[in-house]
Motif scaffolding. Structure first.
Motif, PDB file in Angstrom:
ATOM      1  N   LEU A  75       0.828  -1.207   0.000  1.00  0.00           N
ATOM      2  CA  LEU A  75       0.000   0.000   0.000  1.00  0.00           C
ATOM      3  C   LEU A  75       0.863   1.258   0.000  1.00  0.00           C
ATOM      4  N   ASP A  76       1.992   1.208   0.709  1.00  0.00           N
ATOM      5  CA  ASP A  76       2.904   2.353   0.718  1.00  0.00           C
ATOM      6  C   ASP A  76       3.457   2.596  -0.678  1.00  0.00           C
ATOM      7  N   ARG A  77       3.753   1.496  -1.402  1.00  0.00           N
ATOM      8  CA  ARG A  77       4.270   1.626  -2.772  1.00  0.00           C
ATOM      9  C   ARG A  77       3.202   2.174  -3.717  1.00  0.00           C
ATOM     10  N   ILE A  78       1.947   1.717  -3.556  1.00  0.00           N
ATOM     11  CA  ILE A  78       0.875   2.185  -4.423  1.00  0.00           C
ATOM     12  C   ILE A  78       0.594   3.668  -4.174  1.00  0.00           C
ATOM     13  N   ARG A  79       0.565   4.042  -2.901  1.00  0.00           N
ATOM     14  CA  ARG A  79       0.205   5.424  -2.547  1.00  0.00           C
ATOM     15  C   ARG A  79       1.350   6.409  -2.739  1.00  0.00           C
ATOM     16  N   THR A  80       2.591   5.897  -2.676  1.00  0.00           N
ATOM     17  CA  THR A  80       3.758   6.782  -2.793  1.00  0.00           C
ATOM     18  C   THR A  80       4.638   6.276  -3.928  1.00  0.00           C
ATOM     19  N   ALA A  81       4.516   6.877  -5.078  1.00  0.00           N
ATOM     20  CA  ALA A  81       5.271   6.427  -6.249  1.00  0.00           C
ATOM     21  C   ALA A  81       6.754   6.731  -6.084  1.00  0.00           C
ATOM     22  N   PRO A  82       7.643   5.851  -6.586  1.00  0.00           N
ATOM     23  CA  PRO A  82       9.095   6.112  -6.527  1.00  0.00           C
ATOM     24  C   PRO A  82       9.443   7.427  -7.222  1.00  0.00           C
ATOM     25  N   GLN A  83      10.421   8.128  -6.658  1.00  0.00           N
ATOM     26  CA  GLN A  83      10.796   9.434  -7.204  1.00  0.00           C
ATOM     27  C   GLN A  83      12.297   9.554  -7.417  1.00  0.00           C
ATOM     28  N   GLY A  84      12.963   8.427  -7.569  1.00  0.00           N
ATOM     29  CA  GLY A  84      14.384   8.469  -7.891  1.00  0.00           C
ATOM     30  C   GLY A  84      15.283   8.870  -6.747  1.00  0.00           C
ATOM     31  N   GLY A  85      14.886   8.590  -5.518  1.00  0.00           N
ATOM     32  CA  GLY A  85      15.747   8.899  -4.383  1.00  0.00           C
ATOM     33  C   GLY A  85      15.125   9.845  -3.387  1.00  0.00           C
ATOM     34  N   SER A  86      13.791   9.833  -3.255  1.00  0.00           N
ATOM     35  CA  SER A  86      13.139  10.664  -2.254  1.00  0.00           C
ATOM     36  C   SER A  86      13.254  10.001  -0.885  1.00  0.00           C
ATOM     37  N   LEU A  87      12.808  10.706   0.147  1.00  0.00           N
ATOM     38  CA  LEU A  87      12.845  10.168   1.501  1.00  0.00           C
ATOM     39  C   LEU A  87      12.087   8.840   1.574  1.00  0.00           C
ATOM     40  N   SER A  88      10.893   8.797   0.956  1.00  0.00           N
ATOM     41  CA  SER A  88      10.105   7.562   0.987  1.00  0.00           C
ATOM     42  C   SER A  88      10.786   6.420   0.247  1.00  0.00           C
ATOM     43  N   ASP A  89      11.579   6.743  -0.790  1.00  0.00           N
ATOM     44  CA  ASP A  89      12.303   5.692  -1.518  1.00  0.00           C
ATOM     45  C   ASP A  89      13.319   5.009  -0.610  1.00  0.00           C
ATOM     46  N   TYR A  90      14.100   5.800   0.133  1.00  0.00           N
ATOM     47  CA  TYR A  90      15.117   5.212   1.017  1.00  0.00           C
ATOM     48  C   TYR A  90      14.462   4.341   2.090  1.00  0.00           C
ATOM     49  N   ARG A  91      13.344   4.812   2.608  1.00  0.00           N
ATOM     50  CA  ARG A  91      12.639   4.020   3.622  1.00  0.00           C
ATOM     51  C   ARG A  91      12.171   2.689   3.019  1.00  0.00           C
ATOM     52  N   ALA A  92      11.593   2.742   1.826  1.00  0.00           N
ATOM     53  CA  ALA A  92      11.117   1.521   1.164  1.00  0.00           C
ATOM     54  C   ALA A  92      12.273   0.572   0.876  1.00  0.00           C
ATOM     55  N   TRP A  93      13.426   1.103   0.466  1.00  0.00           N
ATOM     56  CA  TRP A  93      14.576   0.242   0.182  1.00  0.00           C
ATOM     57  C   TRP A  93      15.064  -0.472   1.443  1.00  0.00           C
ATOM     58  N   ALA A  94      15.104   0.242   2.541  1.00  0.00           N
ATOM     59  CA  ALA A  94      15.547  -0.386   3.791  1.00  0.00           C
ATOM     60  C   ALA A  94      14.575  -1.476   4.221  1.00  0.00           C
ATOM     61  N   LEU A  95      13.276  -1.227   4.050  1.00  0.00           N
ATOM     62  CA  LEU A  95      12.266  -2.202   4.478  1.00  0.00           C
ATOM     63  C   LEU A  95      12.244  -3.451   3.600  1.00  0.00           C
ATOM     64  N   GLN A  96      12.910  -3.413   2.454  1.00  0.00           N
ATOM     65  CA  GLN A  96      12.975  -4.587   1.589  1.00  0.00           C
ATOM     66  C   GLN A  96      13.899  -5.667   2.140  1.00  0.00           C
ATOM     67  N   VAL A  97      14.764  -5.325   3.075  1.00  0.00           N
ATOM     68  CA  VAL A  97      15.736  -6.280   3.619  1.00  0.00           C
ATOM     69  C   VAL A  97      15.049  -7.160   4.668  1.00  0.00           C
ATOM     70  N   PRO A  98      15.209  -8.487   4.580  1.00  0.00           N
ATOM     71  CA  PRO A  98      14.560  -9.389   5.539  1.00  0.00           C
ATOM     72  C   PRO A  98      14.879  -9.019   6.985  1.00  0.00           C
TER      73      PRO A  98
END
Length: 349
Positions: A185-208
């Motif tokens: 839902l975070d990905r749907i509601r917040t589109a990637p922007q090439g290095g925004s604050l939300s992008d870094y958070r999403a990348w970190a949360l991808q790690v098991p």
């Protein structure tokens, strides 16, 4: 117009009505009659089909999907369910010089947990360093330094006991539906922007194992980004160095080339609470502490504030609590930069 699934009793009643309409004078409600059996058998089959349709209706939208259907929805947005991680450690074996311990050799913990040797090792100078990995994923297989393991099968020339000397990585369970749905839902509601604050958070949360992450622009000056995270699935939520390395490597593959990223573990900042509770019983104390634990997991963040009003509201949510007064802290609490407010000692007066 919403669809309402009929109950089994409603379907039985419909069947009886249909039978009696088409067979004038028949009594399908007569218990154990052929018509009663037919009405109930058909109702049971129809109810199962209604149930399946009800299940499918939940899977056609991503916010109500579950299991493999949720994984399929997530994959459309390039999100994968985080796999479980097996704990890893290094242990020392002792024995006769020149004796080889093969990869795949198993060792057991007193609780029955199984660990396998990842790489073949040879004893030299009386000892050999073994790289171990748990047979099962999850934090229940985590080891601590000085833990003793026992070889499951005797190896000629090797003493039966092994001693853990270092922890390489902690275990993590496979990501559950709630966590995967939150990321989707975070990905749907917040589109990637090439290095925004939300992008870094999403990348970190991808790690098991990573459950919460925070991002700080200009952390060490212009062009730098700070990333902090915790792992709530463990007894100690503060990440190990191996966890920091994993997140740093993962983010490095996705970040803009001009950004310098600093991945760090927040420092716990315990908040002690002194509380007057009415009524004051062991059961209600346990309920209060459970609510406080959940509160800090939801709202605490590095450098963030713990507001007295929110703390008081949380205590009021505890089952059985009638009234309370917080003696400590006596004002809103703000943590320093990089420090994570955590529940400290809860005392009662």
């Amino acid at each position: 117009m919403p669809f309402n699934r009929p109950t089994l009793s409603e379907i039985v009643a419909r069947n009886r009505s249909d039978i009696e309409t088409r067979l004038p004078g028949a009594d399908s409600a007569l218990r154990h009659s052929v018509l009663d059996v037919i009405a109930r058998m058909h109702a049971g089959a129809a109810s199962s089909m209604y149930g399946y349709l009800d299940f499918l209706a939940r899977q056609i939208m991503p916010d109500t999907a579950e299991g493999e259907h949720l994984s399929r929805w997530a994959s459309i947005w390039g999100i994968r369910r985080k796999a479980g991680v097996a704990a890893r450690a290094t242990a020392t074996a002792t024995g006769v010089d020149g004796t080889t311990i093969l990869a795949g050799t198993e060792a057991l913990r007193v609780n029955g947990a199984v660990y396998r040797v990842r790489e073949t090792a040879t004893i030299a100078g009386g000892t050999a360093s073994l790289a171990l990995e748990a047979a099962e994923t999850g934090p229940q297989s985590d080891l601590t330094v000085a833990t003793t393991l026992t070889l499951s099968s005797a190896v000629l020339g090797v003493n039966a006991t092994l001693t853990v000397t270092a922890i390489e990585a902690a275990g993590a369970i496979e990501e559950d539906d709630a966590s995967l749905l939150a990321r989707l839902l975070d990905r749907i509601r917040t589109a990637p922007q090439g290095g925004s604050l939300s992008d870094y958070r999403a990348w970190a949360l991808q790690v098991p194992g990573v459950t919460r992450a925070w991002v700080y622009p200009d952390w060490m000056g212009a062009g730098t980004v700070g990333v902090a995270f915790v792992m709530d699935g463990r007894a100690n939520i503060i990440p190990l160095q191996s966890d920091l390395d994993l997140v740093a490597d993962h983010v490095a593959e996705l970040r803009p080339v001009t950004a310098e990223v600093f991945v760090f573990a927040p420092t716990p900042d315990p908040v002690d609470i002194v509380l007057r509770l009415v009524p004051d019983t062991p059961t209600i104390r346990a309920a209060v502490e459970a609510e406080l634990t959940d509160f800090f997991a939801r709202e605490a963040e590095p450098g963030g504030a713990i507001f007295l009003s929110r703390l008081s509201e949380t205590i009021s949510l505890a089952e059985g609590e009638f009234a309370h007064r917080i003696d400590l802290p006596d004002e809103d609490y703000t943590a320093g930069a990089g420090r994570l407010p955590a529940l400290g000692t809860v005392s009662y007066v």
